[in-house]
Design an enzyme around this catalytic site. Structure first.
Site, PDB file in Angstrom:
ATOM      1  CB  THR A 276     -25.269  37.632 -26.291  1.00  0.00           C
ATOM      2  OG1 THR A 276     -26.571  36.886 -25.778  1.00  0.00           O
ATOM      3  CG2 THR A 276     -25.627  37.494 -26.844  1.00  0.00           C
ATOM      4  CE1 TYR A 277     -29.410  32.133 -24.835  1.00  0.00           C
ATOM      5  CE2 TYR A 277     -27.689  33.225 -23.750  1.00  0.00           C
ATOM      6  CZ  TYR A 277     -29.532  32.674 -24.064  1.00  0.00           C
ATOM      7  OH  TYR A 277     -30.134  32.148 -22.300  1.00  0.00           O
TER       8      TYR A 277
ATOM      9  N   GLY B  50     -32.056  40.829 -21.890  1.00  0.00           N
ATOM     10  CA  GLY B  50     -31.136  40.332 -20.279  1.00  0.00           C
ATOM     11  C   GLY B  50     -30.222  41.679 -20.160  1.00  0.00           C
ATOM     12  CB  ALA B  51     -26.501  42.052 -19.376  1.00  0.00           C
ATOM     13  CB  ALA B  52     -26.892  41.679 -24.471  1.00  0.00           C
TER      14      ALA B  52
ATOM     15  CB  SER C 113     -30.492  35.224 -25.337  1.00  0.00           C
ATOM     16  OG  SER C 113     -32.060  35.439 -25.537  1.00  0.00           O
TER      17      SER C 113
END
Length: 150
Positions: A56-57, A72-74, A24
Site C-alpha cells: 500500500t502507500y 481500507g482493504a489493508a 493506505s
C-alpha cells in the site's frame, strides 16, 4: 537494476485498523523520517502475527502520535497491537550497492523508537559480498544465523 531494501519500520505496532477509509497506511512523520520513508511512497507490510503480506502507500498522520493505522482493504490484514514490518525499497544498479545504507528503526510495544540501525554491504577484491547490521555508532551487530540441530 535490482529492487533493494531502502528502509524499514521493524516491529511497529498497529494502533488502529480503519476499514472505511480510502486505503493506505497512516504513519507518524517522525517514524517515516527516521527510516527514510516518504509520503505517498509504496511500501510492503508484513504482519508478524499472521504472516500476511500486503502493499500500500503511506500517508502522514499527526507528528509525535506514534500512529500506525491500516486503512481500507489493508485493515483486513492487521489488527490493533499486531507487530508489523513496513519496508520501502529502491531500484539500484548492482554496481552501486555499497553506497546504499538502508535505515532500520525498531520499536517497543508503544511505538517508541528503540534502535536506529543501518545495513551495509561491501564487496571484496574477489567480488564476494559481505553484509553488516550497524548500530547508531556504526559498530557491527551480531547477525543471527540458522544453525542445524547440534
Amino acid at each position: 537494476m535490482r529492487k533493494l531494501v531502502a528502509g524499514k519500520l521493524h516491529g511497529i505496532h498497529v494502533t488502529e485498523a480503519n476499514l472505511n477509509y480510502h486505503g493506505s497506511i497512516t504513519l507518524d512523520p517522525d517514524h517515516c523520517e527516521a527510516a527514510g520513508i516518504l509520503p505517498m511512497e509504496f511500501v510492503e507490510i508484513w504482519n508478524k502475527n499472521s504472516g500476511a503480506r500486503i502493499s500500500t502507500y503511506v500517508i502522514l498522520g499527526e507528528r509525535g502520535s506514534r500512529c500506525c493505522i491500516l486503512n481500507g482493504a489493508a485493515a483486513r490484514t492487521c489488527q490493533p497491537d499486531d507487530p508489523i514490518i513496513v519496508c520501502n525499497s529502491i531500484y539500484l544498479d548492482e554496481a552501486h550497492i555499497t553506497s546504499l545504507k538502508p535505515r532500520i528503526v525498531t520499536f517497543d510495544q508503544d511505538n517508541h523508537i528503540l534502535d536506529r540501525l543501518s545495513y551495509s554491504v561491501d564487496i571484496d577484491t574477489d567480488g564476494r559480498y559481505s553484509f553488516a547490521i550497524l548500530d547508531e555508532a556504526d559498530e557491527p551487530l551480531v547477525i543471527p544465523a540458522l544453525v542445524s540441530g547440534a
